[in-house]
Design a protein around this motif. Structure first.
Motif, PDB file in Angstrom:
ATOM      1  N   ARG A  61      61.245  58.985 -38.300  1.00  0.00           N
ATOM      2  CA  ARG A  61      60.900  57.585 -38.016  1.00  0.00           C
ATOM      3  C   ARG A  61      59.390  57.437 -37.944  1.00  0.00           C
ATOM      4  O   ARG A  61      58.706  58.238 -37.316  1.00  0.00           O
ATOM      5  N   LYS A  62      58.863  56.375 -38.547  1.00  0.00           N
ATOM      6  CA  LYS A  62      57.416  56.237 -38.666  1.00  0.00           C
ATOM      7  C   LYS A  62      56.883  55.039 -37.888  1.00  0.00           C
ATOM      8  O   LYS A  62      57.573  54.034 -37.717  1.00  0.00           O
ATOM      9  N   VAL A  63      55.652  55.196 -37.435  1.00  0.00           N
ATOM     10  CA  VAL A  63      54.921  54.121 -36.771  1.00  0.00           C
ATOM     11  C   VAL A  63      53.654  53.882 -37.575  1.00  0.00           C
ATOM     12  O   VAL A  63      53.033  54.829 -38.070  1.00  0.00           O
ATOM     13  N   ALA A  64      53.257  52.613 -37.720  1.00  0.00           N
ATOM     14  CA  ALA A  64      52.106  52.290 -38.569  1.00  0.00           C
ATOM     15  C   ALA A  64      51.135  51.369 -37.854  1.00  0.00           C
ATOM     16  O   ALA A  64      51.532  50.489 -37.084  1.00  0.00           O
ATOM     17  N   VAL A  65      49.854  51.599 -38.128  1.00  0.00           N
ATOM     18  CA  VAL A  65      48.801  50.706 -37.641  1.00  0.00           C
ATOM     19  C   VAL A  65      47.903  50.311 -38.805  1.00  0.00           C
ATOM     20  O   VAL A  65      47.765  51.053 -39.781  1.00  0.00           O
ATOM     21  N   ARG A  66      47.311  49.157 -38.699  1.00  0.00           N
ATOM     22  CA  ARG A  66      46.319  48.699 -39.672  1.00  0.00           C
ATOM     23  C   ARG A  66      44.943  48.807 -39.018  1.00  0.00           C
ATOM     24  O   ARG A  66      44.723  48.270 -37.929  1.00  0.00           O
ATOM     25  N   GLU A 112      45.614  51.642 -43.763  1.00  0.00           N
ATOM     26  CA  GLU A 112      46.867  51.634 -43.016  1.00  0.00           C
ATOM     27  C   GLU A 112      47.219  53.084 -42.726  1.00  0.00           C
ATOM     28  O   GLU A 112      47.202  53.931 -43.632  1.00  0.00           O
ATOM     29  N   VAL A 113      47.511  53.378 -41.475  1.00  0.00           N
ATOM     30  CA  VAL A 113      47.817  54.738 -41.055  1.00  0.00           C
ATOM     31  C   VAL A 113      49.274  54.800 -40.632  1.00  0.00           C
ATOM     32  O   VAL A 113      49.725  54.019 -39.781  1.00  0.00           O
ATOM     33  N   VAL A 114      50.030  55.723 -41.235  1.00  0.00           N
ATOM     34  CA  VAL A 114      51.456  55.884 -40.958  1.00  0.00           C
ATOM     35  C   VAL A 114      51.669  57.261 -40.345  1.00  0.00           C
ATOM     36  O   VAL A 114      51.241  58.273 -40.905  1.00  0.00           O
ATOM     37  N   VAL A 115      52.344  57.288 -39.196  1.00  0.00           N
ATOM     38  CA  VAL A 115      52.574  58.543 -38.488  1.00  0.00           C
ATOM     39  C   VAL A 115      54.077  58.793 -38.384  1.00  0.00           C
ATOM     40  O   VAL A 115      54.797  58.023 -37.747  1.00  0.00           O
ATOM     41  N   PRO A 116      54.591  59.849 -39.027  1.00  0.00           N
ATOM     42  CA  PRO A 116      56.002  60.218 -38.861  1.00  0.00           C
ATOM     43  C   PRO A 116      56.189  60.958 -37.540  1.00  0.00           C
ATOM     44  O   PRO A 116      55.394  61.830 -37.185  1.00  0.00           O
ATOM     45  N   GLN A 117      57.222  60.569 -36.803  1.00  0.00           N
ATOM     46  CA  GLN A 117      57.591  61.297 -35.580  1.00  0.00           C
ATOM     47  C   GLN A 117      56.434  61.419 -34.595  1.00  0.00           C
ATOM     48  O   GLN A 117      56.112  62.498 -34.104  1.00  0.00           O
ATOM     49  N   VAL A 164      53.001  59.011 -32.435  1.00  0.00           N
ATOM     50  CA  VAL A 164      52.290  57.778 -32.118  1.00  0.00           C
ATOM     51  C   VAL A 164      50.902  57.862 -32.720  1.00  0.00           C
ATOM     52  O   VAL A 164      50.217  58.881 -32.562  1.00  0.00           O
ATOM     53  N   PRO A 165      50.450  56.832 -33.426  1.00  0.00           N
ATOM     54  CA  PRO A 165      49.116  56.884 -34.027  1.00  0.00           C
ATOM     55  C   PRO A 165      48.024  57.008 -32.976  1.00  0.00           C
ATOM     56  O   PRO A 165      48.164  56.541 -31.843  1.00  0.00           O
ATOM     57  N   ASP A 166      46.966  57.665 -33.364  1.00  0.00           N
ATOM     58  CA  ASP A 166      45.761  57.717 -32.541  1.00  0.00           C
ATOM     59  C   ASP A 166      45.116  56.342 -32.609  1.00  0.00           C
ATOM     60  O   ASP A 166      44.443  55.993 -33.567  1.00  0.00           O
ATOM     61  N   ARG A 167      45.351  55.522 -31.570  1.00  0.00           N
ATOM     62  CA  ARG A 167      44.900  54.136 -31.605  1.00  0.00           C
ATOM     63  C   ARG A 167      43.398  54.055 -31.388  1.00  0.00           C
ATOM     64  O   ARG A 167      42.838  54.644 -30.477  1.00  0.00           O
ATOM     65  N   ARG A 168      42.744  53.293 -32.243  1.00  0.00           N
ATOM     66  CA  ARG A 168      41.311  53.074 -32.147  1.00  0.00           C
ATOM     67  C   ARG A 168      41.031  51.599 -31.907  1.00  0.00           C
ATOM     68  O   ARG A 168      41.904  50.753 -32.050  1.00  0.00           O
ATOM     69  N   ALA A 169      39.797  51.313 -31.561  1.00  0.00           N
ATOM     70  CA  ALA A 169      39.402  49.916 -31.419  1.00  0.00           C
ATOM     71  C   ALA A 169      39.620  49.214 -32.759  1.00  0.00           C
ATOM     72  O   ALA A 169      39.392  49.787 -33.830  1.00  0.00           O
ATOM     73  N   VAL A 229      49.836  60.529 -41.840  1.00  0.00           N
ATOM     74  CA  VAL A 229      49.372  61.637 -41.018  1.00  0.00           C
ATOM     75  C   VAL A 229      50.472  62.694 -40.968  1.00  0.00           C
ATOM     76  O   VAL A 229      51.629  62.386 -40.661  1.00  0.00           O
ATOM     77  N   PRO A 230      50.173  63.956 -41.276  1.00  0.00           N
ATOM     78  CA  PRO A 230      51.211  65.008 -41.224  1.00  0.00           C
ATOM     79  C   PRO A 230      51.846  65.084 -39.850  1.00  0.00           C
ATOM     80  O   PRO A 230      51.168  64.958 -38.829  1.00  0.00           O
ATOM     81  N   ALA A 231      53.172  65.297 -39.844  1.00  0.00           N
ATOM     82  CA  ALA A 231      53.900  65.414 -38.556  1.00  0.00           C
ATOM     83  C   ALA A 231      53.450  66.646 -37.810  1.00  0.00           C
ATOM     84  O   ALA A 231      53.124  67.659 -38.390  1.00  0.00           O
TER      85      ALA A 231
END
Length: 427
Positions: free
Chosen positions: A343-348, A359-364, A366-371, A425-427
């Motif tokens: 399952r993937k989570v994505a941020v713009r 766009e950053v997609v992270v499988p399994q 949580v993305p490293d959230r930035r400002a 982003v690699p799991a």
């Protein structure tokens, strides 16, 4: 004639899988399916998520009634075990995804459906049918809105599409920024503003063009639009102003070399004192034809066939793939159709100025959230219950802001790379 319920708007093999999974005991395994596109249609630099609001309504009504079950049993699509399960079907899982009106790119996980294998897999055809159609129309319409450079557009393609697809297309075009539709069902169901006056048939019905114009103005007033190209356009414009006066709202031209005719028509209208009378053009317009008219004195465009057929890309190319079983990533490894498990989570990601960069997609994970990051997924259905959704107008504004945020190169009509890259982003 029996109108099929949403549950039968599906493919035979979905129920074959359900029947087999019920027999072997795998039907209740917790699964995650994702909707994404491996690539954008040729020449496109972004996709537009559309149809999600319609889809949630259809999932709410996804039921198999006794007539459906009888048909499926009689034709051997399901056995008694499968029929019993379908008779009690209610989706009890979750649906999450990108906001309607969001932009997407290759690999964007735009919709996630989670629950038991059986209850999720049976939704596959419906999900793809709605999202592929509406997203294709919305992307084409968004390109036309960009090409129009602030001038209004009316969607008028109902007669070029299936009757229900026409309603969905009108909704998608409005989401993308069209001002009006000719489709009254879209006005009733989705509150899309409607517009329309008369066709060539109305002019031909009367003894002459002037009589037709007089009838229309007597009925609708001077705030109407007169179609002036049934015979001679210049004479049609003269007759229109003679009948309605210089306060006539607009004339419409549906044929000929629109660039030349628009210039000549503007000059003629101005010479007759109708300096505020607008010029509306139509006739097989797509985004390229609209862009070619950017320098001409056109006030509104009518688009039909091109918008309801996705302007050469009638599907968004979306797929619905199993990516997780009982918390374990599963991967399809075929050379041409590989998937990324989990399952993937994505941020713009955006610059401080608001311009999207990635766009950053992270499988399994949580993305490293930035400002200036914006999380792209939201809940649509939780434990089988739909949540409150944005209005169509709110989704329309969301898309407008998204188009403002991408680099200007991403709005070009010419072929090129996606407007922003997608990094997994690699799991």
């Amino acid at each position: 004639m029996h109108t099929p319920r949403p549950a039968l708007l599906t493919d035979h093999y979905e129920l074959t899988m359900v029947s087999a999974a019920l027999r072997d005991g795998t039907a209740d395994r917790r699964c995650v399916f994702e909707v994404f596109s491996r690539r954008l249609p040729a020449g496109r630099r972004y996709g537009v998520v559309a149809g999600t609001g319609r889809l949630v309504d259809l999932i709410r009504g996804f039921r198999f009634d006794p007539a459906d079950i009888d048909f499926l049993l009689r034709t051997g699509v399901v056995d008694a075990l499968g029929a019993d399960w379908l008779a009690g079907y209610r989706f009890t899982g979750d649906v999450d995804g990108y906001a309607e009106g969001e932009l997407f790119f290759p690999g964007s996980p735009i919709l996630t459906v989670s629950g038991s294998f059986a209850e999720c897999v049976v939704l596959e055809t419906l999900v793809l049918s709605v999202l592929n159609h509406d997203s294709a129309v919305a992307a084409a319409a968004a390109r036309m809105v960009t090409a129009a450079r602030g001038r209004a557009l009316i969607e008028m393609g109902s007669r070029r599409a299936h009757e229900e697809a026409a309603v969905a297309a009108a909704r998608a075009a409005y989401l993308a920024g069209f001002r009006f539709t000719s489709n009254l069902a879209a006005g009733q169901r989705y509150a899309v503003p409607t517009a329309g006056t008369a066709a060539h048939a109305f002019t031909l019905l009367h003894d002459d063009e002037r009589a037709a114009f007089a009838s229309q103005v007597a009925t609708l007033g001077k705030e109407t639009t007169l179609l002036v190209d049934t015979y001679d356009i210049s004479q049609g414009i003269r007759s229109a102003i003679e009948v309605a006066g210089p306060e006539l709202r607009a004339v419409r031209i549906d044929s000929g070399d629109l660039a030349v005719i628009a210039q000549q028509s503007r000059q003629l209208l101005d010479s007759l004192g109708a300096t505020e009378t607008k010029i509306i053009v139509s006739g097989d317009l797509d985004e390229y034809a609209i862009a070619a008219l950017a320098a001409e004195p056109v006030d509104m465009y009518g688009a039909g066939t091109a918008v309801v057929t996705g302007s050469g890309a009638p599907t968004a190319g979306l797929v619905y793939k199993l990516v997780e079983v009982e918390g374990r990533p599963v991967v399809k490894r075929s050379e041409q159709k590989a998937t990324i498990g989990g399952r993937k989570v994505a941020v713009r990601r955006h610059k401080p100025t608001g311009t999207a960069t990635e766009e950053v997609v992270v499988p399994q994970g949580v993305p490293d959230r930035r400002a200036n990051d914006r999380l792209l997924q939201r809940s649509y259905v939780v434990d089988g219950e739909p949540v409150i959704l944005p209005t169509l107008d709110e989704s329309r504004e969301h898309l407008r802001q998204c188009l403002i945020s991408i680099p200007w190169e991403g709005l070009k009509l010419s072929a090129g790379d996606p407007a922003i890259p997608v990094t997994v982003v690699p799991a």
